[in-house]
Scaffold this active site. Structure first.
Site, short mmCIF file in Angstrom:
data_model
loop_
_atom_site.label_atom_id
_atom_site.label_comp_id
_atom_site.label_asym_id
_atom_site.label_seq_id
_atom_site.Cartn_x
_atom_site.Cartn_y
_atom_site.Cartn_z
CB SER A 33 -1.94 3.09 7.62
OG SER A 33 -1.81 2.96 6.25
CB SER A 39 -1.58 1.90 3.40
OG SER A 39 -2.67 2.83 3.10
CE LYS A 56 -0.17 5.75 4.67
NZ LYS A 56 -1.34 5.06 3.94
CE LYS A 68 1.58 1.25 6.71
NZ LYS A 68 -0.05 0.84 6.80
#
Length: 495
Positions: free
Chosen positions: A120, A60, A63, A223
């Site tokens: 997420s 992720s 993202k 993140k």
């Protein structure tokens, strides 16, 4: 007796070897490869690197690029945060982590952005890609083009969410570069990554790594990422005083061990980073929007905007939301409206008087702010104003000179000059405290804030102190100068 002891020893060795072959070795082979990088965010200097160029599964962390392209699209008018997106079947069917959106459901882009940044959410990420580029495949091409322009030379994106897919790979170095761009290219949106909770429209969502945000001093993003193939990944950033460090880890064994390792790397970064260093922001990638995005196959874009329009089946399209040109509306049929001459004269005089009053008030405020009142201001001679008669409104005169004079009539002066940006210098407990800080800051930084509008905005948790009416360049320069004086500041975009 001696023979029995030897046999027991051999049996023990065989048992240990069997355990190692059946348990330890498979676990070690199954563990995701480890990679790490630490960078001084201000200068881009690498402070630590381990396997940083090895292509691994980003999970992720992907993202970050999904959201970067989104911020870019919003800034350039392709889409707005208030655009209503219709969720496709593909987006709704994405596996967890997800917001739980249903096919056909309508939701504003801002809530999808919050869900992707904080929770997420995979369904939100796919919906964002489809809304901006028409399909996730086209959006992935745009992600790759942006990555290449940033210098992410060993990254290939195949989707918007980061779930494991053949060829969907990146490196610790490339993800560190991306994190630095997110911080400096879109400071007005960066706070999303530090929110521990957020309103995602359908429900409130919690941050995937609130533990590190709470435990590590100065941590404010960015993140997390996890899949079985990737392990526990994290790109983290922290700011202490004038120093900002970015640390990236791929292949952590668990959330706890990953966070502990990232904390060690951030400490290493702060120990090695100089206290004072010239800020060298990364060069922003070239903006091309959806221009030239072509995908093969029968990837169908079924996400749509709030107007209910859907792409044709069997085609991949790139949705272009920027307005190419604005047409002047046609005049309604019927006789021309006759306006009394006295009404026109009164309206023009009122507009001119208002403009003069605004200019005079601005001049007085500027003089008092700078504490300069040595010589009286000389009022310029007024320009002659030619007024349109009622007859000219009803039927245009054939004389071209008269038409030219009618076009020069000004009833209201526009003073925006394209200055739609602003800066925020903090949130305070009272309106008086915010006003006081604004005035003090204006006197401190007159070279860039002279003429800016001081504005106090009431929020649920306090009063925001903002300077508005700046160009993007002036807002950026003002923030950098204030930050050099240890004054907190971030830019506010037109949206």
């Amino acid at each position: 007796m001696k023979v029995r002891n030897v046999e027991s020893a051999r049996l023990g060795v065989l048992c240990i070897a069997l355990i190692w072959l059946c348990v330890v070795l498979p676990l070690s082979l199954a563990a995701a490869p480890y990679a790490a990088m630490v960078m001084d965010a201000r200068s881009g200097k690498v402070l630590h690197s381990e396997n940083a160029n090895t292509r691994l599964h980003p999970a992720s962390l992907t993202k970050m690029m999904t959201l970067y392209v989104t911020f870019e699209a919003v800034q350039n008018g392709e889409i707005s945060m208030d655009t209503v997106v219709t969720i496709s079947r593909k987006a709704a069917s994405e596996p967890p982590s997800k917001l739980g959106l249903r096919a056909g459901q309508k939701i504003k882009l801002r809530y999808l952005v919050r869900a992707a940044a904080v929770k997420s959410a995979n369904d939100a990420a796919t919906a964002i890609g489809e809304a901006i580029s028409g399909s996730e495949a086209a959006f992935a091409l745009r992600m790759n083009r942006t990555a290449k322009s940033m210098g992410m030379t060993r990254t290939t994106f195949k989707n918007a969410h980061g779930l494991t897919e053949d060829g969907h790979l990146s490196t610790a170095r490339d993800m560190t570069i991306l994190g630095r761009h997110v911080i400096y290219d879109f400071p007005m949106y960066y706070n999303l990554f530090s929110r521990k909770t957020a309103d995602a429209g359908v429900r409130n969502v919690s941050h995937t790594n609130s533990r590190l945000l709470s435990a590590y001093k100065g941590a404010d993003g960015i993140k997390t990422g996890y899949t079985r193939a990737a392990g526990f990944n994290l790109v983290a950033s922290a700011e202490r005083g004038r120093e900002r460090v970015i640390a990236t880890v791929f292949g952590g064994r668990s959330t706890t061990t990953r966070n502990a390792r990232v904390a060690e790397l951030l400490d290493l970064g702060f120990n090695r980073a100089p206290t004072r260093v010239a800020l060298n922001k990364p060069r922003r990638p070239q903006y091309r929007g959806n221009q030239g995005l072509v995908t093969g196959g029968n990837d169908v874009a079924v996400a749509s905007l709030g107007n209910g329009a859907r792409p044709a089946a069997g085609k991949t399209i790139a949705v272009k939301l920027a307005v190419a040109r604005s047409l002047r509306p046609r005049a309604r049929p019927g006789a021309a409206i006759k306006i009394p001459e006295a009404t026109i004269v009164a309206a023009v005089k009122e507009g001119v008087a208002d403009a003069v009053a605004e200019a005079t008030a601005a001049k007085v405020a500027k003089a008092s702010l700078a504490d300069i009142a040595e010589t009286p201001a000389v009022r310029p001679e007024p320009r002659p104003v030619v007024l349109a008669s009622a007859g000219a409104v009803a039927a245009p005169a054939p004389d071209p000179v008269v038409r030219e004079q009618v076009q020069e009539i000004i009833t209201r002066v526009s003073t925006s000059g394209g200055r739609h940006w602003g800066i925020n210098i903090g949130r305070y407990g009272s309106s008086f405290a915010a006003e006081k800080v604004l005035l003090k800051t204006a006197l401190t930084e007159m070279s860039t804030l002279d003429g800016a509008l001081r504005k106090v905005v009431r929020r649920s948790s306090g009063f925001d102190a903002n300077f508005m009416g700046l160009s993007r360049e002036t807002a950026d320069l003002a923030c950098r100068r204030l930050q050099a004086r240890n004054i907190s500041c971030f830019m506010i975009g037109p949206s």
